[in-house]
Structure formats: C-alpha cells, structure tokens
Write a protein that holds these residues in place. Structure first.
Motif, short mmCIF file in Angstrom:
data_model
loop_
_atom_site.label_atom_id
_atom_site.label_comp_id
_atom_site.label_asym_id
_atom_site.label_seq_id
_atom_site.Cartn_x
_atom_site.Cartn_y
_atom_site.Cartn_z
N ALA A 186 0.85 -1.20 0.00
CA ALA A 186 0.00 0.00 0.00
C ALA A 186 0.88 1.24 0.00
CB ALA A 186 -0.93 -0.03 1.21
N GLY A 187 0.34 2.34 0.53
CA GLY A 187 1.07 3.61 0.49
C GLY A 187 2.38 3.60 1.24
N GLY A 188 2.40 2.98 2.43
CA GLY A 188 3.62 2.96 3.23
C GLY A 188 4.44 1.71 2.95
N ALA A 189 5.72 1.79 3.27
CA ALA A 189 6.61 0.66 3.00
C ALA A 189 6.24 -0.57 3.82
CB ALA A 189 8.05 1.07 3.28
N SER A 190 5.68 -0.36 5.02
CA SER A 190 5.35 -1.49 5.90
C SER A 190 3.86 -1.83 5.88
CB SER A 190 5.77 -1.17 7.34
OG SER A 190 5.08 -0.03 7.81
N ILE A 191 3.08 -1.16 5.03
CA ILE A 191 1.64 -1.39 4.96
C ILE A 191 1.33 -2.18 3.69
CG2 ILE A 191 -0.64 -0.35 4.85
CD1 ILE A 191 0.67 0.16 7.47
N SER A 192 0.52 -3.23 3.84
CA SER A 192 0.06 -4.02 2.70
C SER A 192 -1.45 -4.14 2.75
CB SER A 192 0.71 -5.42 2.71
OG SER A 192 2.11 -5.32 2.63
N GLU A 193 -2.04 -4.52 1.62
CA GLU A 193 -3.49 -4.61 1.55
C GLU A 193 -3.90 -5.85 0.77
OE1 GLU A 193 -4.10 -1.61 -2.26
OE2 GLU A 193 -4.06 -0.78 -0.22
N VAL A 194 -5.08 -6.36 1.10
CA VAL A 194 -5.64 -7.53 0.44
C VAL A 194 -7.12 -7.25 0.16
CG1 VAL A 194 -6.14 -9.99 0.63
CG2 VAL A 194 -4.05 -9.07 1.64
N ASP A 195 -7.56 -7.55 -1.06
CA ASP A 195 -8.97 -7.37 -1.41
C ASP A 195 -9.75 -8.66 -1.14
OD1 ASP A 195 -8.57 -4.79 -2.14
OD2 ASP A 195 -8.66 -5.13 -4.31
N VAL A 196 -10.87 -8.51 -0.45
CA VAL A 196 -11.78 -9.63 -0.19
C VAL A 196 -13.11 -9.29 -0.85
CG1 VAL A 196 -12.98 -10.98 1.57
CG2 VAL A 196 -10.65 -10.18 1.99
N THR A 197 -13.53 -10.10 -1.82
CA THR A 197 -14.81 -9.88 -2.49
C THR A 197 -15.79 -10.95 -2.04
OG1 THR A 197 -14.15 -11.20 -4.41
CG2 THR A 197 -13.68 -8.85 -4.49
N PHE A 198 -17.06 -10.58 -1.94
CA PHE A 198 -18.09 -11.53 -1.50
C PHE A 198 -19.46 -11.01 -1.92
CE2 PHE A 198 -17.27 -8.47 1.85
CZ PHE A 198 -18.53 -8.08 2.27
N GLY A 199 -20.42 -11.91 -1.87
CA GLY A 199 -21.81 -11.55 -2.13
C GLY A 199 -22.63 -11.75 -0.87
N ILE A 200 -23.63 -10.91 -0.69
CA ILE A 200 -24.49 -10.98 0.49
C ILE A 200 -25.94 -10.83 0.03
CG2 ILE A 200 -24.39 -8.52 1.03
CD1 ILE A 200 -23.85 -10.74 3.84
N GLU A 201 -26.82 -11.67 0.55
CA GLU A 201 -28.22 -11.65 0.15
C GLU A 201 -29.12 -11.59 1.38
OE1 GLU A 201 -29.03 -15.02 -2.26
OE2 GLU A 201 -27.75 -14.38 -3.92
N GLY A 202 -30.25 -10.88 1.22
CA GLY A 202 -31.20 -10.77 2.32
C GLY A 202 -32.01 -9.49 2.21
N PRO A 203 -32.70 -9.12 3.27
CA PRO A 203 -33.48 -7.87 3.26
C PRO A 203 -32.58 -6.66 3.04
CG PRO A 203 -34.12 -9.27 5.11
CD PRO A 203 -32.89 -9.88 4.52
N ALA A 204 -33.07 -5.70 2.27
CA ALA A 204 -32.27 -4.52 1.93
C ALA A 204 -31.83 -3.74 3.17
CB ALA A 204 -33.06 -3.61 0.99
N ALA A 205 -32.74 -3.59 4.13
CA ALA A 205 -32.40 -2.83 5.33
C ALA A 205 -31.27 -3.49 6.11
CB ALA A 205 -33.64 -2.69 6.22
N GLU A 206 -31.28 -4.83 6.15
CA GLU A 206 -30.23 -5.55 6.88
C GLU A 206 -28.89 -5.48 6.14
OE1 GLU A 206 -30.36 -6.64 9.86
OE2 GLU A 206 -32.47 -6.10 10.06
N ILE A 207 -28.95 -5.46 4.81
CA ILE A 207 -27.71 -5.32 4.04
C ILE A 207 -27.08 -3.96 4.30
CG2 ILE A 207 -26.79 -5.07 1.70
CD1 ILE A 207 -28.63 -7.29 0.80
N VAL A 208 -27.90 -2.91 4.33
CA VAL A 208 -27.39 -1.57 4.63
C VAL A 208 -26.80 -1.53 6.03
CG1 VAL A 208 -28.03 0.85 4.97
CG2 VAL A 208 -28.98 -0.43 3.03
N SER A 209 -27.48 -2.16 6.99
CA SER A 209 -26.98 -2.22 8.36
C SER A 209 -25.67 -3.00 8.42
CB SER A 209 -28.02 -2.87 9.27
OG SER A 209 -27.53 -3.01 10.58
N PHE A 210 -25.58 -4.07 7.63
CA PHE A 210 -24.36 -4.88 7.57
C PHE A 210 -23.19 -4.04 7.07
CE2 PHE A 210 -21.46 -7.37 4.97
CZ PHE A 210 -21.12 -8.43 5.79
N LEU A 211 -23.40 -3.31 5.99
CA LEU A 211 -22.32 -2.49 5.41
C LEU A 211 -21.88 -1.39 6.37
CD1 LEU A 211 -23.59 -2.15 1.72
CD2 LEU A 211 -21.83 -3.69 2.62
N ALA A 212 -22.83 -0.84 7.13
CA ALA A 212 -22.48 0.20 8.09
C ALA A 212 -21.66 -0.36 9.25
CB ALA A 212 -23.74 0.87 8.61
N ALA A 213 -21.89 -1.64 9.57
CA ALA A 213 -21.20 -2.25 10.71
C ALA A 213 -19.81 -2.76 10.35
CB ALA A 213 -22.04 -3.40 11.27
#
Length: 231
Positions: free
Chosen positions: A120-147
């Motif tokens: 990543a930006g710093g010499a000692s910082i690294s990053e990893v991308d995690v992709t996934f799918g989530i299904e369910g009620p829209a309100a709970e998905i929004v709450s999930f993303l906020a958490a």
C-alpha cells in the motif's frame, strides 16, 4: 689562554653547584606541564561521563513517568493495534468476522474470494482485497455495510453493487483489508521518549473500540488405547 680562563670561570664549582638545581627545576617544570595536561584531560573526560550519566538518568526517569501514566491501558492498546493491523495476512480474520456479522443480521454470505497481497502507500503497509456476495433484506444489508467499519482488521469498502429483485436484495462487495509489519527494533533505553499526542490517543481509542476477531482454542485430546493395535 684567555678562552681557557673564561671556561674555568664558567665551570667554577659555584656554577656547577647551581646548574644541578636549575636542571632539576626545569625537569620538574616539564613534568608538571605534562601532568597538568593529562590531569586536565582526565577531569574533562570525567565531567563528560558525569554529564552523560545525569542525562541518561533524566531520560529513564521521564520514560518511567510516561509508562506509569499509560501502563493500565498498554495491554488493551497492544491487543487492539495487533488486531486492527495484523502482521500476517488479514483475510482469514476478516472472512471470519464477515461470517459472524452476516449471521447476526440474518443474511446469506457467499462467493468469497481473496486477492493477492500488495504493498500500500507505506513501505510497511500491505493490503488484500476480499470480495463476496451478500443476500437478504435490503435494510439488513445496509446495516451490515455500516457495521463493517467497526470490525477489526481495519478495512475500507472499495466497491458495493446492490441489485434488487422480486426474490430479495443482493450486494456484491469488494472490501480492502490492511496489514502492517510490527517494529523489528526496540529504541535504545537512553533514547528520549515522548508522550502520546492527543491525535494518537484518539486513534488508539478508536482502534480499541473495534470489534476484535474471535479465536477458538482447540484442546488436544489423547487417542484411545487399543488393546490389539492390529484390529
């Protein structure tokens, strides 16, 4: 003849007797000069040693005072920082956190993929991308993303694509998770220390508030002893 008489006068017994003490005084003067120089150098060296010792004592007293002020919070801070920016690949910890959170929200988590680790930006910082799918009620998905932002390790939502249909709502998420190398060298005991700034204290407080991963410990169990090992 005149020159011989002059030599006898210069080397008369009185003159010879006088030259002995004069030579001794000159020798003592030379020795005194060397002794003074040597002694002065030793005194200067000793003064420097005393000044260095006093400075080191002051630094150690300062460090002791700082440690007394923060010693109650150090264990929790260390645990929080190590979980927020782990030294090893953070993807497994994050996937575990996502599974727990999705279960609490009543959502279905799947199609999990972990990318390669990149710097990543710093010499000692690294990053990893995690992709996934989530299904369910829209309100709970929004709450999930906020958490997600309250989970450790530290992460950012890079992409979020939400699709709604007659059977429910699905979100495809790309989460970027970060890791950092731990310090490899401790500072010298005599190196001056500084107290934490208000911004650093605020950062530690925020990291301490993150939801830490749950690690279970497996208790080793002894195997049953067979009477006949060939059966």
């Amino acid at each position: 003849m005149a020159q011989s008489d002059l030599s006898k006068k210069l080397l008369s017994p009185n003159v010879k007797a006088f030259m002995g003490p004069v030579g001794l005084l000159l020798l003592l003067a030379i020795l005194s000069v060397f002794a003074f120089r040597f002694g002065f150098a030793k005194i200067s060296e000793q003064r420097q040693s005393v000044a260095t010792a006093r400075q080191n004592e002051s630094v150690l007293s300062q460090k002791e005072s700082i440690l007394k002020d923060v010693q109650s919070g150090v264990p929790s801070y260390v645990k929080a920082v190590a979980a927020a920016l782990p030294e090893k690949n953070p993807s497994l910890s994050m996937v575990s956190q996502l599974r727990i959170l999705s279960g609490e929200k009543g959502l279905s988590l799947g199609n999990i993929k972990v990318g390669s680790e990149i710097a990543a930006g710093g010499a000692s910082i690294s990053e990893v991308d995690v992709t996934f799918g989530i299904e369910g009620p829209a309100a709970e998905i929004v709450s999930f993303l906020a958490a997600v932002k309250d989970l450790a390790p530290v992460s950012t939502i890079e992409k979020a694509k939400i699709n709604r249909s007659s059977i429910g709502t699905r979100a495809d998420i790309t989460l970027r998770v970060y890791k950092s190398e731990f310090p490899q060298k401790l500072p010298s005991l005599t190196e001056p220390a500084r107290a934490l700034t208000d911004d650093e204290k605020t950062t530690l407080t925020k990291l301490s508030a993150l939801r830490l991963p749950i690690f279970s410990e497996l208790t080793p169990q002894g195997g049953a002893v067979r009477e006949n090992p060939f059966e």
